[in-house]
Design an enzyme around this catalytic site. Structure first.
Site, PDB file in Angstrom:
ATOM      1  N   LYS A   9       1.051  -1.278  -0.051  1.00  0.00           N
ATOM      2  CA  LYS A   9       0.102  -0.270   0.189  1.00  0.00           C
ATOM      3  C   LYS A   9       0.733   1.068  -0.176  1.00  0.00           C
ATOM      4  O   LYS A   9       1.989   0.860   0.359  1.00  0.00           O
ATOM      5  CB  LYS A   9      -0.939   0.141   1.359  1.00  0.00           C
ATOM      6  CG  LYS A   9      -2.020  -1.133   1.642  1.00  0.00           C
ATOM      7  CD  LYS A   9      -3.041  -0.865   2.571  1.00  0.00           C
ATOM      8  CE  LYS A   9      -3.126  -2.217   3.008  1.00  0.00           C
ATOM      9  NZ  LYS A   9      -4.325  -2.194   3.978  1.00  0.00           N
ATOM     10  N   TYR A  49     -12.484  -2.618  -2.395  1.00  0.00           N
ATOM     11  CA  TYR A  49     -12.987  -2.731  -0.819  1.00  0.00           C
ATOM     12  C   TYR A  49     -14.463  -2.938  -1.058  1.00  0.00           C
ATOM     13  O   TYR A  49     -14.583  -2.148   0.522  1.00  0.00           O
ATOM     14  CB  TYR A  49     -11.891  -1.931  -0.174  1.00  0.00           C
ATOM     15  CG  TYR A  49     -10.912  -1.930   0.626  1.00  0.00           C
ATOM     16  CD1 TYR A  49     -10.131  -2.520   0.944  1.00  0.00           C
ATOM     17  CD2 TYR A  49     -10.082  -0.583   0.148  1.00  0.00           C
ATOM     18  CE1 TYR A  49      -8.821  -2.954   1.672  1.00  0.00           C
ATOM     19  CE2 TYR A  49      -8.461  -1.221   0.492  1.00  0.00           C
ATOM     20  CZ  TYR A  49      -8.605  -1.942   1.419  1.00  0.00           C
ATOM     21  OH  TYR A  49      -6.899  -2.319   1.429  1.00  0.00           O
ATOM     22  N   PHE A  57     -14.797   3.164   8.814  1.00  0.00           N
ATOM     23  CA  PHE A  57     -13.024   3.203   8.251  1.00  0.00           C
ATOM     24  C   PHE A  57     -13.157   3.404   6.619  1.00  0.00           C
ATOM     25  O   PHE A  57     -12.127   3.883   6.179  1.00  0.00           O
ATOM     26  CB  PHE A  57     -12.710   2.543   8.745  1.00  0.00           C
ATOM     27  CG  PHE A  57     -12.694   0.862   8.577  1.00  0.00           C
ATOM     28  CD1 PHE A  57     -12.150   0.492   7.140  1.00  0.00           C
ATOM     29  CD2 PHE A  57     -13.406   0.418   9.618  1.00  0.00           C
ATOM     30  CE1 PHE A  57     -12.287  -1.056   7.115  1.00  0.00           C
ATOM     31  CE2 PHE A  57     -13.395  -1.112   9.404  1.00  0.00           C
ATOM     32  CZ  PHE A  57     -12.992  -1.784   7.880  1.00  0.00           C
ATOM     33  N   ARG A  85      -0.880 -14.085   4.110  1.00  0.00           N
ATOM     34  CA  ARG A  85      -1.401 -14.058   4.826  1.00  0.00           C
ATOM     35  C   ARG A  85      -0.979 -13.911   6.459  1.00  0.00           C
ATOM     36  O   ARG A  85      -0.987 -13.360   7.940  1.00  0.00           O
ATOM     37  CB  ARG A  85      -3.246 -14.731   5.538  1.00  0.00           C
ATOM     38  CG  ARG A  85      -4.518 -13.924   4.556  1.00  0.00           C
ATOM     39  CD  ARG A  85      -4.712 -13.140   4.556  1.00  0.00           C
ATOM     40  NE  ARG A  85      -6.039 -12.681   5.836  1.00  0.00           N
ATOM     41  CZ  ARG A  85      -6.493 -10.997   6.197  1.00  0.00           C
ATOM     42  NH1 ARG A  85      -6.097 -10.209   5.250  1.00  0.00           N
ATOM     43  NH2 ARG A  85      -7.685 -11.264   7.140  1.00  0.00           N
ATOM     44  N   THR A  91      -4.870  -7.236  11.370  1.00  0.00           N
ATOM     45  CA  THR A  91      -5.233  -6.189  10.838  1.00  0.00           C
ATOM     46  C   THR A  91      -4.463  -4.892  11.478  1.00  0.00           C
ATOM     47  O   THR A  91      -3.273  -4.012  10.721  1.00  0.00           O
ATOM     48  CB  THR A  91      -6.467  -5.875  10.633  1.00  0.00           C
ATOM     49  OG1 THR A  91      -7.041  -7.078   9.899  1.00  0.00           O
ATOM     50  CG2 THR A  91      -6.451  -4.257   9.675  1.00  0.00           C
ATOM     51  N   ARG A 102       3.255  -7.210   9.666  1.00  0.00           N
ATOM     52  CA  ARG A 102       2.211  -5.231  10.258  1.00  0.00           C
ATOM     53  C   ARG A 102       3.129  -5.792  11.725  1.00  0.00           C
ATOM     54  O   ARG A 102       3.274  -4.690  12.181  1.00  0.00           O
ATOM     55  CB  ARG A 102       0.988  -6.433  10.544  1.00  0.00           C
ATOM     56  CG  ARG A 102       0.869  -5.819   8.722  1.00  0.00           C
ATOM     57  CD  ARG A 102      -0.164  -6.375   9.005  1.00  0.00           C
ATOM     58  NE  ARG A 102      -1.512  -6.346   7.496  1.00  0.00           N
ATOM     59  CZ  ARG A 102      -2.583  -6.311   7.435  1.00  0.00           C
ATOM     60  NH1 ARG A 102      -2.990  -7.711   7.723  1.00  0.00           N
ATOM     61  NH2 ARG A 102      -3.313  -5.829   5.985  1.00  0.00           N
ATOM     62  N   ASN A 112      -1.255  -0.013   7.688  1.00  0.00           N
ATOM     63  CA  ASN A 112      -0.602  -1.732   8.076  1.00  0.00           C
ATOM     64  C   ASN A 112      -0.298  -2.253   6.499  1.00  0.00           C
ATOM     65  O   ASN A 112       0.580  -3.658   6.612  1.00  0.00           O
ATOM     66  CB  ASN A 112      -1.738  -2.743   8.687  1.00  0.00           C
ATOM     67  CG  ASN A 112      -3.145  -2.967   7.605  1.00  0.00           C
ATOM     68  OD1 ASN A 112      -2.493  -2.651   6.426  1.00  0.00           O
ATOM     69  ND2 ASN A 112      -4.118  -3.561   8.079  1.00  0.00           N
ATOM     70  N   HIS A 115      -1.894  -5.428   1.668  1.00  0.00           N
ATOM     71  CA  HIS A 115      -3.279  -6.411   1.445  1.00  0.00           C
ATOM     72  C   HIS A 115      -2.555  -7.993   1.097  1.00  0.00           C
ATOM     73  O   HIS A 115      -1.655  -8.176   0.561  1.00  0.00           O
ATOM     74  CB  HIS A 115      -3.699  -5.422   0.784  1.00  0.00           C
ATOM     75  CG  HIS A 115      -5.289  -6.338   0.105  1.00  0.00           C
ATOM     76  ND1 HIS A 115      -6.058  -6.140   0.845  1.00  0.00           N
ATOM     77  CD2 HIS A 115      -5.522  -7.154  -1.143  1.00  0.00           C
ATOM     78  CE1 HIS A 115      -6.926  -7.175   0.134  1.00  0.00           C
ATOM     79  NE2 HIS A 115      -6.420  -7.938  -0.652  1.00  0.00           N
ATOM     80  N   GLU A 126      -9.572 -10.920  -7.149  1.00  0.00           N
ATOM     81  CA  GLU A 126      -8.719  -9.489  -6.850  1.00  0.00           C
ATOM     82  C   GLU A 126      -7.747  -9.775  -7.622  1.00  0.00           C
ATOM     83  O   GLU A 126      -7.473  -8.849  -8.233  1.00  0.00           O
ATOM     84  CB  GLU A 126      -8.470  -9.209  -5.263  1.00  0.00           C
ATOM     85  CG  GLU A 126      -9.145  -9.585  -4.623  1.00  0.00           C
ATOM     86  CD  GLU A 126      -9.371  -9.863  -2.718  1.00  0.00           C
ATOM     87  OE1 GLU A 126      -9.316  -9.132  -2.102  1.00  0.00           O
ATOM     88  OE2 GLU A 126      -7.666  -9.502  -2.632  1.00  0.00           O
TER      89      GLU A 126
END
Ligand code: IDP
Ligand code: MG
Length: 152
Positions: A9, A49, A57, A85, A91, A102, A112, A115, A126
């Protein structure tokens, strides 16, 4: 062999953490099959998203993800979705344990850094959202017989 979408990100790009993040995925034995740097627009962010639409948020998240460059990647490997993951951690950077990406690099819930798809079905959707099929490069690492072995 499973594929998963990974996004570095905008905070990861600004903080020059792309190398550290990619290094961890490579170290694990995953293979990179697609990568591109882009500045996501609102339409792409909304689709990516969509599941979070209406949450408190949501607007802030869209502003964040469209605020700068994102490195979009597809990584492949045995059980790649759950493996990536786990490498990311939870998260919230505060709750993410040391040793995870993270956990080691983030103190934020929103910012964070990375993704990653949360299921094989989501991964498929995705990947199709961020990449055209011809942008995926199928290849076999020269050490596959060591890193990809399922026996033993
Ligand atoms: P994930 O990225 O670990 O799958 P999700 O719950 O799918 O987490 O949320 C998507 C993204 O939205 C998170 O990575 C984070 O950037 C942001 N986010 C999630 N929950 C919050 C929150 O409570 N406050 C602010 N941002 C959040
Ligand atoms: Mg998610």
């Amino acid at each position: 062999m499973q594929r998963t979408l990974v996004l570095c990100k905008p905070d990861a790009i600004h903080r020059r953490l792309v190398g550290a993040i990619v290094q961890r995925l490579e170290n694990k034995g995953l293979r990179l099959v697609a990568a591109k740097l882009l500045h996501a627009n609102r339409a792409l962010a909304e689709r990516h998203y969509a599941v979070h639409r209406g949450k408190p948020f949501y607007e802030s998240l869209l502003n964040f993800i469209t605020s700068g460059p994102t490195l979009a990647m597809v990584w492949e490997g045995r059980e790649a979705v759950q493996v990536v993951r786990a490498l990311l951690g939870p998260t919230d950077g505060v709750k993410a344990p040391p040793g995870t990406i993270r956990g080691d690099f983030s103190l934020s819930v929103q910012n964070n850094l990375v993704h990653a798809s949360d299921s094989p079905e989501t991964a498929e959707q995705e990947i199709a959202l961020w990449f055209a099929p011809e942008e995926l490069v199928a290849w076999e690492p020269c050490d596959e017989r060591w890193t990809g072995a399922t026996a033993g």
